[in-house]
Design an enzyme around this catalytic site. Sequence first.
Site, short mmCIF file in Angstrom:
data_model
loop_
_atom_site.label_atom_id
_atom_site.label_comp_id
_atom_site.label_asym_id
_atom_site.label_seq_id
_atom_site.Cartn_x
_atom_site.Cartn_y
_atom_site.Cartn_z
N LYS A 184 0.90 -1.08 0.12
CA LYS A 184 -0.13 0.02 -0.08
C LYS A 184 0.96 1.23 0.10
CE LYS A 184 -4.46 0.95 0.32
NZ LYS A 184 -5.73 -0.04 -0.33
P1 NAD Z 1 -12.98 8.08 -2.53
O1 NAD Z 1 -11.94 8.85 -2.46
O2 NAD Z 1 -13.45 7.89 -3.87
O3 NAD Z 1 -14.23 8.12 -1.61
C1 NAD Z 1 -14.06 8.43 -0.35
C2 NAD Z 1 -15.58 8.74 0.16
O4 NAD Z 1 -15.38 8.75 1.68
C3 NAD Z 1 -15.77 10.28 -0.31
O5 NAD Z 1 -17.16 10.20 -0.45
C4 NAD Z 1 -15.52 10.97 0.89
O6 NAD Z 1 -16.34 12.17 0.88
C5 NAD Z 1 -15.79 10.10 2.12
N1 NAD Z 1 -14.93 10.69 3.38
C6 NAD Z 1 -13.89 10.88 3.46
N2 NAD Z 1 -13.44 11.31 4.81
C7 NAD Z 1 -14.73 10.99 5.35
C8 NAD Z 1 -14.88 11.03 6.75
N3 NAD Z 1 -14.34 11.77 7.48
N4 NAD Z 1 -16.34 10.88 7.24
C9 NAD Z 1 -17.11 10.55 6.36
N5 NAD Z 1 -16.92 10.30 4.85
C10 NAD Z 1 -15.68 10.63 4.54
O7 NAD Z 1 -12.31 6.59 -2.04
P2 NAD Z 1 -12.71 5.14 -2.45
O8 NAD Z 1 -11.88 4.58 -3.43
O9 NAD Z 1 -14.33 4.88 -2.47
O10 NAD Z 1 -12.30 4.32 -1.05
C11 NAD Z 1 -13.28 4.21 0.11
C12 NAD Z 1 -12.67 3.27 0.91
O11 NAD Z 1 -12.79 1.98 0.42
C13 NAD Z 1 -11.23 3.24 1.61
O12 NAD Z 1 -11.20 2.75 2.75
C14 NAD Z 1 -10.52 2.60 0.49
O13 NAD Z 1 -9.18 2.11 1.12
C15 NAD Z 1 -11.52 1.25 0.16
N6 NAD Z 1 -11.37 0.44 -1.01
C16 NAD Z 1 -11.13 1.03 -2.15
C17 NAD Z 1 -11.09 0.45 -3.20
C18 NAD Z 1 -11.16 0.82 -4.46
O14 NAD Z 1 -10.95 0.32 -5.44
N7 NAD Z 1 -11.21 2.43 -4.68
C19 NAD Z 1 -10.68 -1.11 -3.10
C20 NAD Z 1 -10.85 -1.51 -1.80
C21 NAD Z 1 -11.06 -0.75 -0.85
#
Ligand code: NAD
Length: 412
Positions: A104
Amino acid sequence: MSGSAYETTNKYLQDGFDALGLAPKTEHMLKTPAREVRVELVITRDDESLGNFIGYRVQHDNARGPFKGGLRYDESVTRNEVQSLASLMTWKTALIDVPYGGAKGGISVNPRELSTGEIERLTRQFVETTHEFIGPTTDIPAPDMNTNGQVMAWLFDEYSNFHGFEPAVVTGKPVDVHGSVGRDAATGRGCMFALREVLNHDGDTLEDTEIAIQGFGNVGSWAARLLHDKGAIITAVSDITGGYYDPTGLDIPTIYEHVSAEGDLESFDDATEITNQELLTLECDVLMPAAIGHVLTEDNADDVQADYVLEAANGPTTYAADQILTKRGVTCVPDIFANAGGVTVSYFEWVQNIQHFSWSEEEINDQLEERFVNAHEALRETMATHDVTMRTAAFVNAIERVRQATEMRGLQ
Ligand code: NAD
C-alpha cells in the site's frame, strides 16, 4: 482505547494464527512487512512557494506474486496506517485468489487544498522517488481514497518516462489509457456480490434489504447504485460533508447526479440531513462503512442497529468494536472479502495489459462474480470446521495460502 490501525490488523491476523496454531517464527515472518519506503516530496505550488509532503510505500509480502495495493492521498495517512493497509492487501489477494502479494502507498496531503496541476506534480514526484521499487512484476499500485483513474494515468506516464512503455505498472487506469472496462465499478460490484452471497446463505435476498452507506466516493457510490438496481433500499448515504436519510429509500440515481454535478453531497435537499456518526447507528439491515478506517469503535458498537456490517472500507471496525458486534450477533463481513472486487479486476486489467488484449465487460463481471462465490463458499467451510467468525475464517484461508507459497518457495 481503539489502538492503531496496524495494531487492529495484527490482532485480527493473530486470531487467524491462533486458529491455525502456527509456530511463532512463521507468524513473525508472515506478519512483518518486507520493505518500507518513505519519501520526501517537494513540489512547486501554483503560487511559486514550495510544497513539502511525505509519501510511503509499504511492501508487505510477495510470496504469491508481485506486491499489489492502492495509493491513498489523505491528511490522515501515516506510516502506521499504510503498514496496516499493506498487510490487509496480502490477505485480501490470497483470500480472493489472485496471484499477488500485498502493498500500500500513501501521501500525507489534503488533496482538496491542491490544484489539479499540483496533484499531477505530486504524483510525478512520488513516481520519481519510488520508481525503482515499483514495476509490473515487482509492485503494482492502484487507486484508493482521493486517487482515481487520472492519477493512475499520470503514474503510468511518469513510470514510462523512466522505464519505457509499461501500462501494467499500475491498475485502475482510465479505459482509454490501457485501463479495463468494469474496473471503476469493481469494488462496489464485489460488495454487492459479497452481500448477496451472505444474505442468500441466511435465506434472504438483496431485494428490500435496507442499507445505510457511509462514503459516496468510488466504492460507496458504485455499491449504492448497483444495490439500488437490485431492489435494495438505500436508506442513508454520506460523504465528508455529512449524510442524508430517508427511511423509505433514497433516490440514488438523483443523488449520484447531484454529486457528479456538485462534487459532493452537500446541499442535497431531498432528504433529512444526518451526521456521519448518526448514520452508523441508524435502524437498517446492513451498515456499509465505505469511507475511512476505525469508524466503528467500542464507543458506538453497542448502538449499531444493523444485523450485518459489510466492510466496504478498509479497517472500519476496531478490534474492540468487532468483539462487541460479534457478541451482539451482528455479522461482520470483513474488508478483505467484502472489498476485494477492486484488486480482482485490477488483476484482470494487468493480465489484459500484459497480453495486449481487451476482455468484454461481461467476461470481467462474470469472472469477478465467480471469485466471490468461490471465496464465500470457502469461508463457510472454514467457519464450520474451525468454529470461527467470518473474519477469522477469512484470515485463516488467506494465511494458509500465503504460508504454503512461502514454504514451497523455500525459507532461507
Ligand atoms: P474515494 O476517495 O473515492 O471516496 C471516499 C469517500 O469517503 C468520499 O465520499 C469522501 O467524501 C468520504 N469521506 C472521506 N472522509 C470522510 C469522513 N471523515 N467521514 C465520512 N466520509 C468521509 O475513496 P474510495 O476509493 O471510494 O475508497 C473508500 C474506502 O474503500 C477506503 O477505505 C479504501 O481503502 C477502500 N477501498 C477502495 C477500493 C477502490 O477500488 N477504490 C478498493 C478496496 C477498498
